[in-house]
Design a protein around this motif. Sequence first.
Motif, PDB file in Angstrom:
ATOM      1  N   ALA A 157       0.811  -1.218   0.000  1.00 49.69           N
ATOM      2  CA  ALA A 157       0.000   0.000   0.000  1.00 49.69           C
ATOM      3  C   ALA A 157       0.845   1.268   0.000  1.00 49.69           C
ATOM      4  CB  ALA A 157      -0.932   0.003   1.217  1.00 49.69           C
ATOM      5  N   LEU A 158       2.168   1.120   0.157  1.00 52.27           N
ATOM      6  CA  LEU A 158       3.026   2.313   0.220  1.00 52.27           C
ATOM      7  C   LEU A 158       3.046   3.081  -1.105  1.00 52.27           C
ATOM      8  CD1 LEU A 158       6.087   0.971   2.243  1.00 52.27           C
ATOM      9  CD2 LEU A 158       4.420   2.681   2.985  1.00 52.27           C
ATOM     10  N   LYS A 159       2.860   2.381  -2.230  1.00 57.21           N
ATOM     11  CA  LYS A 159       2.900   3.070  -3.519  1.00 57.21           C
ATOM     12  C   LYS A 159       1.727   4.021  -3.693  1.00 57.21           C
ATOM     13  CE  LYS A 159       5.535  -0.262  -6.264  1.00 57.21           C
ATOM     14  NZ  LYS A 159       5.527  -1.105  -7.485  1.00 57.21           N
ATOM     15  N   ARG A 160       0.563   3.588  -3.243  1.00 64.90           N
ATOM     16  CA  ARG A 160      -0.638   4.405  -3.457  1.00 64.90           C
ATOM     17  C   ARG A 160      -0.920   5.341  -2.298  1.00 64.90           C
ATOM     18  NH1 ARG A 160      -6.335   1.938  -5.768  1.00 64.90           N
ATOM     19  NH2 ARG A 160      -7.326   3.955  -6.242  1.00 64.90           N
ATOM     20  N   TRP A 161      -0.724   4.846  -1.087  1.00 58.78           N
ATOM     21  CA  TRP A 161      -0.977   5.680   0.096  1.00 58.78           C
ATOM     22  C   TRP A 161       0.257   5.635   1.001  1.00 58.78           C
ATOM     23  CZ3 TRP A 161      -4.653   1.622  -0.937  1.00 58.78           C
ATOM     24  CH2 TRP A 161      -5.764   2.045  -1.665  1.00 58.78           C
ATOM     25  N   PRO A 162       1.333   6.283   0.647  1.00 63.37           N
ATOM     26  CA  PRO A 162       2.581   6.137   1.419  1.00 63.37           C
ATOM     27  C   PRO A 162       2.474   6.637   2.855  1.00 63.37           C
ATOM     28  CG  PRO A 162       2.772   7.886  -0.208  1.00 63.37           C
ATOM     29  CD  PRO A 162       1.498   7.192  -0.497  1.00 63.37           C
ATOM     30  N   VAL A 163       1.858   7.782   3.072  1.00 64.62           N
ATOM     31  CA  VAL A 163       1.792   8.351   4.424  1.00 64.62           C
ATOM     32  C   VAL A 163       0.896   7.499   5.313  1.00 64.62           C
ATOM     33  CG1 VAL A 163       1.156  10.384   5.768  1.00 64.62           C
ATOM     34  CG2 VAL A 163       2.258  10.664   3.536  1.00 64.62           C
ATOM     35  N   ARG A 169       9.342  10.249  -1.231  1.00 66.08           N
ATOM     36  CA  ARG A 169       8.261  10.684  -2.111  1.00 66.08           C
ATOM     37  C   ARG A 169       7.486  11.891  -1.609  1.00 66.08           C
ATOM     38  NH1 ARG A 169       4.746   5.467  -3.480  1.00 66.08           N
ATOM     39  NH2 ARG A 169       3.646   7.087  -4.660  1.00 66.08           N
ATOM     40  N   ARG A 170       7.706  12.320  -0.388  1.00 62.95           N
ATOM     41  CA  ARG A 170       6.931  13.422   0.168  1.00 62.95           C
ATOM     42  C   ARG A 170       7.857  14.545   0.644  1.00 62.95           C
ATOM     43  NH1 ARG A 170       3.664  11.338  -2.315  1.00 62.95           N
ATOM     44  NH2 ARG A 170       1.583  10.596  -1.706  1.00 62.95           N
ATOM     45  N   PRO A 171       7.307  15.770   0.837  1.00 69.23           N
ATOM     46  CA  PRO A 171       8.136  16.888   1.311  1.00 69.23           C
ATOM     47  C   PRO A 171       8.728  16.608   2.690  1.00 69.23           C
ATOM     48  CG  PRO A 171       6.050  17.685   0.410  1.00 69.23           C
ATOM     49  CD  PRO A 171       5.934  16.193   0.497  1.00 69.23           C
ATOM     50  N   LEU A 172       9.727  17.409   3.038  1.00 70.37           N
ATOM     51  CA  LEU A 172      10.460  17.189   4.284  1.00 70.37           C
ATOM     52  C   LEU A 172       9.549  17.268   5.501  1.00 70.37           C
ATOM     53  CD1 LEU A 172      13.110  16.858   5.846  1.00 70.37           C
ATOM     54  CD2 LEU A 172      13.434  19.342   5.692  1.00 70.37           C
ATOM     55  N   ARG A 173       8.614  18.206   5.499  1.00 73.32           N
ATOM     56  CA  ARG A 173       7.756  18.370   6.672  1.00 73.32           C
ATOM     57  C   ARG A 173       6.921  17.124   6.926  1.00 73.32           C
ATOM     58  NH1 ARG A 173       3.386  23.334   7.510  1.00 73.32           N
ATOM     59  NH2 ARG A 173       2.662  22.700   9.594  1.00 73.32           N
ATOM     60  N   VAL A 174       6.303  16.587   5.894  1.00 71.18           N
ATOM     61  CA  VAL A 174       5.478  15.382   6.040  1.00 71.18           C
ATOM     62  C   VAL A 174       6.347  14.189   6.410  1.00 71.18           C
ATOM     63  CG1 VAL A 174       3.915  13.805   4.839  1.00 71.18           C
ATOM     64  CG2 VAL A 174       3.764  16.275   4.436  1.00 71.18           C
ATOM     65  N   ALA A 175       7.515  14.067   5.750  1.00 72.82           N
ATOM     66  CA  ALA A 175       8.401  12.944   6.036  1.00 72.82           C
ATOM     67  C   ALA A 175       8.923  13.005   7.468  1.00 72.82           C
ATOM     68  CB  ALA A 175       9.565  12.938   5.049  1.00 72.82           C
ATOM     69  N   ALA A 176       9.200  14.205   7.976  1.00 67.40           N
ATOM     70  CA  ALA A 176       9.687  14.347   9.347  1.00 67.40           C
ATOM     71  C   ALA A 176       8.614  13.933  10.357  1.00 67.40           C
ATOM     72  CB  ALA A 176      10.126  15.789   9.595  1.00 67.40           C
ATOM     73  N   LEU A 177       7.351  14.247  10.086  1.00 72.70           N
ATOM     74  CA  LEU A 177       6.264  13.840  10.982  1.00 72.70           C
ATOM     75  C   LEU A 177       6.115  12.313  11.010  1.00 72.70           C
ATOM     76  CD1 LEU A 177       3.578  16.568  10.175  1.00 72.70           C
ATOM     77  CD2 LEU A 177       5.021  16.390  12.210  1.00 72.70           C
ATOM     78  N   LEU A 222      17.233   7.404   7.919  1.00 71.06           N
ATOM     79  CA  LEU A 222      16.226   7.070   6.906  1.00 71.06           C
ATOM     80  C   LEU A 222      15.638   8.326   6.269  1.00 71.06           C
ATOM     81  CD1 LEU A 222      14.359   4.186   8.797  1.00 71.06           C
ATOM     82  CD2 LEU A 222      15.942   3.954   6.859  1.00 71.06           C
ATOM     83  N   LEU A 223      15.368   9.332   7.118  1.00 68.16           N
ATOM     84  CA  LEU A 223      14.821  10.588   6.614  1.00 68.16           C
ATOM     85  C   LEU A 223      15.814  11.275   5.675  1.00 68.16           C
ATOM     86  CD1 LEU A 223      12.578  12.749   6.695  1.00 68.16           C
ATOM     87  CD2 LEU A 223      13.716  13.724   8.702  1.00 68.16           C
ATOM     88  N   GLY A 224      17.087  11.354   6.079  1.00 65.87           N
ATOM     89  CA  GLY A 224      18.087  12.006   5.234  1.00 65.87           C
ATOM     90  C   GLY A 224      18.316  11.270   3.935  1.00 65.87           C
ATOM     91  N   TRP A 225      18.358   9.923   4.006  1.00 69.42           N
ATOM     92  CA  TRP A 225      18.563   9.132   2.796  1.00 69.42           C
ATOM     93  C   TRP A 225      17.419   9.336   1.808  1.00 69.42           C
ATOM     94  CZ3 TRP A 225      18.798   3.040   2.651  1.00 69.42           C
ATOM     95  CH2 TRP A 225      19.242   2.641   1.376  1.00 69.42           C
ATOM     96  N   GLY A 226      16.196   9.288   2.309  1.00 66.53           N
ATOM     97  CA  GLY A 226      15.049   9.472   1.430  1.00 66.53           C
ATOM     98  C   GLY A 226      15.000  10.858   0.809  1.00 66.53           C
TER      99      GLY A 226
END
Length: 382
Positions: free
Chosen positions: A59-65, A95-103, A140-144
């Motif tokens: 499900a990560l491809k369609r709904w990653p968050v 696949r998402r902006p830094l703010r969303v990925a950090a959360l 993981l956050l920095g790599w992505g």
Amino acid sequence: MRVICLPTSRPVLADVIALSVVGTLSALTIVGRQQSGEGLGSLALDIPVGVAAVGLILALKRWPVQAALAQAVLAAFSPAATPPTNIGTLTVAHRRPLRVAALVALAGVVAHLVQWIWWPIEGLPLRWFFVIDVAVHAALLGWGQWNQARQALLDSLRERALRAETEQGRRVAEARSLERTKMAREMHDVLAHRLSLLATYAGALEYRPDSSPEKLAQAAGVIRTGVHQALDELREVISVLRDGEVEGPGGKPQPTFADLTALVEESRGAGTRIRYDATVSAAESLPPATGRTAYRVVQEGLTNARKHAAGFPVTVMVKGRPGEGLEIELTNASGNGVPLTPGSGTGLVGLTERVQLAGGTLDHGKAAGGGFRLHASLPWPA
């Protein structure tokens, strides 16, 4: 019997590999917990949680968050969900902006702290577990994010390459259009002059059929020679457009200022009465491009005079010196209003553009004492 084979696409193969690797890591986590003395209760929890967390990878491809947050919730209950949860955090970071990925990464940190409270690791204090937890999710956050920036850069470079290719195609199309325009202008300047001479001799044959056989033969010979010259000049125009200003071996260069006298004499030989007055100092220092433009101006003026005022005298005045410029003026009578040969009406338009490209100006219209006047002013640096 026909067998249909469906090729395995790369995305499907990647999903299979990812599920296999992460599923293996989760299984190893469960086995390790059992070897460390955990009871059957933990096994009953680890297996469904691990299977659900691994399944959420699809499900990560369609709904990653949403999928990554669900994995984080599962990781709070069992270490079996840790490997797929890390994959979810990395996917969101890519696949998402830094703010969303950090959360999402913060949710993973909190989930693993809760996991340590439920299932503490023997010999590893909470503070050190917290440091490791934060370091792993930060990595993981920095790599992505780095992969996301790299992909954006590659997409930008690819777009720039496509844009450059499109721009190159447009430039090639414009160059071809300019070449066609140049060919049309050269054909008009060269062939109109030559054909107007032929029309003059042909008119003489038509209106003087009582001439002597010698004169008729002479006029026919001039027409035959003029036709051959017109064909040769057409070949020269095409060769110039292919190879530049000067032809290759066997050809001749483009006309220069020194060829003006021959041009005037040629028109006189066709029966045009011309008064030619040239007062030019240091003509050898005249730039070749300016000389060619001057030649074309006189050529176009004599051609128009033969077309619209056949049999009337023409005055050609050329004067100039370095630092002051080159002045060219042609005047002729109005004629009888009946052109000897039909014209396209674009000769003066093309000539004006040619003169402007050379840095000069061109004026044409009625002369002060009647008739037609053509005046060109061309730059001549000192």
